[in-house]
Write a protein that holds these residues in place. Structure first.
Motif, short mmCIF file in Angstrom:
data_model
loop_
_atom_site.label_atom_id
_atom_site.label_comp_id
_atom_site.label_asym_id
_atom_site.label_seq_id
_atom_site.Cartn_x
_atom_site.Cartn_y
_atom_site.Cartn_z
N THR A 1 31.80 64.07 41.98
CA THR A 1 30.92 65.00 41.28
C THR A 1 29.44 64.71 41.54
N LEU A 2 29.09 63.43 41.58
CA LEU A 2 27.70 62.98 41.63
C LEU A 2 26.93 63.65 40.48
N GLY A 3 25.83 64.32 40.76
CA GLY A 3 25.05 64.94 39.69
C GLY A 3 25.41 66.38 39.42
N GLY A 4 26.50 66.86 40.02
CA GLY A 4 26.98 68.20 39.74
C GLY A 4 26.34 69.29 40.58
N TYR A 5 25.62 68.92 41.65
CA TYR A 5 24.96 69.95 42.47
C TYR A 5 25.99 70.76 43.24
N SER A 6 26.84 70.10 44.02
CA SER A 6 27.89 70.85 44.73
C SER A 6 28.86 71.49 43.75
N PRO B 1 30.32 56.84 35.04
CA PRO B 1 30.00 57.54 33.79
C PRO B 1 28.61 58.19 33.79
N LEU B 2 27.60 57.52 34.37
CA LEU B 2 26.26 58.11 34.39
C LEU B 2 26.26 59.38 35.22
N HIS B 3 26.92 59.37 36.36
CA HIS B 3 26.98 60.56 37.20
C HIS B 3 27.61 61.72 36.42
N ALA B 4 28.72 61.42 35.75
CA ALA B 4 29.42 62.47 35.01
C ALA B 4 28.54 63.03 33.88
N SER B 5 27.80 62.14 33.20
CA SER B 5 26.93 62.58 32.12
C SER B 5 25.81 63.48 32.63
N VAL B 6 25.18 63.08 33.73
CA VAL B 6 24.11 63.88 34.31
C VAL B 6 24.67 65.21 34.80
N GLY C 1 24.30 77.07 32.98
CA GLY C 1 25.20 78.03 32.34
C GLY C 1 26.58 78.07 32.97
N LEU C 2 27.01 76.92 33.52
CA LEU C 2 28.28 76.88 34.25
C LEU C 2 29.30 75.93 33.63
N SER C 3 28.95 75.30 32.53
CA SER C 3 29.81 74.25 31.97
C SER C 3 31.19 74.76 31.55
N GLU C 4 31.28 76.04 31.17
CA GLU C 4 32.58 76.58 30.74
C GLU C 4 33.56 76.70 31.90
N ARG C 5 33.05 76.67 33.13
CA ARG C 5 33.92 76.83 34.29
C ARG C 5 34.36 75.49 34.88
N VAL C 6 33.83 74.38 34.36
CA VAL C 6 34.03 73.08 34.99
C VAL C 6 34.60 72.07 34.02
N GLU C 7 35.59 71.33 34.48
CA GLU C 7 36.11 70.17 33.76
C GLU C 7 35.90 68.94 34.63
N ILE C 8 35.19 67.96 34.10
CA ILE C 8 34.96 66.72 34.82
C ILE C 8 35.93 65.67 34.31
N LYS C 9 36.70 65.09 35.22
CA LYS C 9 37.65 64.03 34.88
C LYS C 9 37.03 62.70 35.27
#
Length: 229
Positions: free
Chosen positions: A70-75, A96-101, A110-118
């Motif tokens: 995931t890194l910082g969620g850019y891709s 954990p820091l990467h996932a939090s960021v 406005g994309l959090s509803e489409r993504v689940e980070i494991k």
């Protein structure tokens, strides 16, 4: 000197393409800067590569996308744009820091509803998805620790169906893919992992694959792209 000039010019071309095609999305670029400010490594995909991932999701009609790293969620954000409002991206992240960021950046975009980070080791997360009987994914983007590329590819195949597209990032590594991995010291395992991943794609009877070199803001690198048969 010629090589340095070529590298500089390719980065400038990326800047030009971003401008002339209007590729930059302010919310996503803000997320990139937030990740850098938080101390995350500056190794995310380029803007043009992010749009490429969005287009791959749109072209394949993907509504379920799996991302390893995931890194910082850019891709992740570009992929989430590609699946649309009814789609889902599952992204696996060890740090954990990467996932939090990444969660903060997805919320901003406005994309959090489409993504689940494991959160956790990606291998374990993929094995848990398989054990839970997860539905197949139509697009899988692998961009994590290269030494585990073969394991990720094998598990990704179990989470695929005929027609699923697999994308493996960073397969050229500035030409290091040509070398004896032992020449690269601390990076030996990563170079070896890339080489083994490419051979796996060659030898697997269930995929048809190619690889493309890229130049630009990320230097000299490339993708391997495969279709599950």
């Amino acid at each position: 000197m010629i090589r340095h000039s070529a590298e500089r010019e390719s980065a400038e071309v990326d800047t030009y393409l971003n401008e002339v095609l209007g590729l930059e999305i302010p919310e996503l670029e803000a997320g990139r800067e937030h990740a850098h400010d938080a101390g995350l490594p500056r190794i995310e995909v380029s803007t043009a590569q992010g749009k490429f991932l969005q287009l791959m999701a749109e072209i394949t009609g993907a509504r379920r996308v799996l991302e390893v790293g995931t890194l910082g969620g850019y891709s992740t954000s570009w992929l989430a744009r590609g699946v649309g409002e009814r789609g889902q991206v599952i992204s696996c992240e060890f740090e954990p820091l990467h996932a939090s960021v990444a969660r903060e950046n997805l919320q901003r975009a406005g994309l959090s509803e489409r993504v689940e980070i494991k959160l956790g080791a990606a291998k374990g997360s993929l094995e848990n998805l398989i054990a839970a009987g997860a539905k197949p994914f139509e697009l899988i983007f692998i961009d994590a620790d290269k030494r585990n590329n073969v394991s990720y590819l094998e598990l990704a195949l179990e989470l695929s169906r005929a027609g699923t597209v697999l994308i493996l990032d960073n397969v050229i590594r500035g030409g290091a893919v040509l070398d004896d991995a032992a020449e690269h010291g601390a990076n030996e395992a990563d170079v070896r992992g890339v080489q083994e991943g490419l051979r796996w794609l060659r030898d697997s009877p269930r995929v048809s694959a190619t690889a493309l070199q890229t130049v630009g803001a990320k230097g000299w690198d490339g993708f391997a792209i495969a279709r599950v048969l």
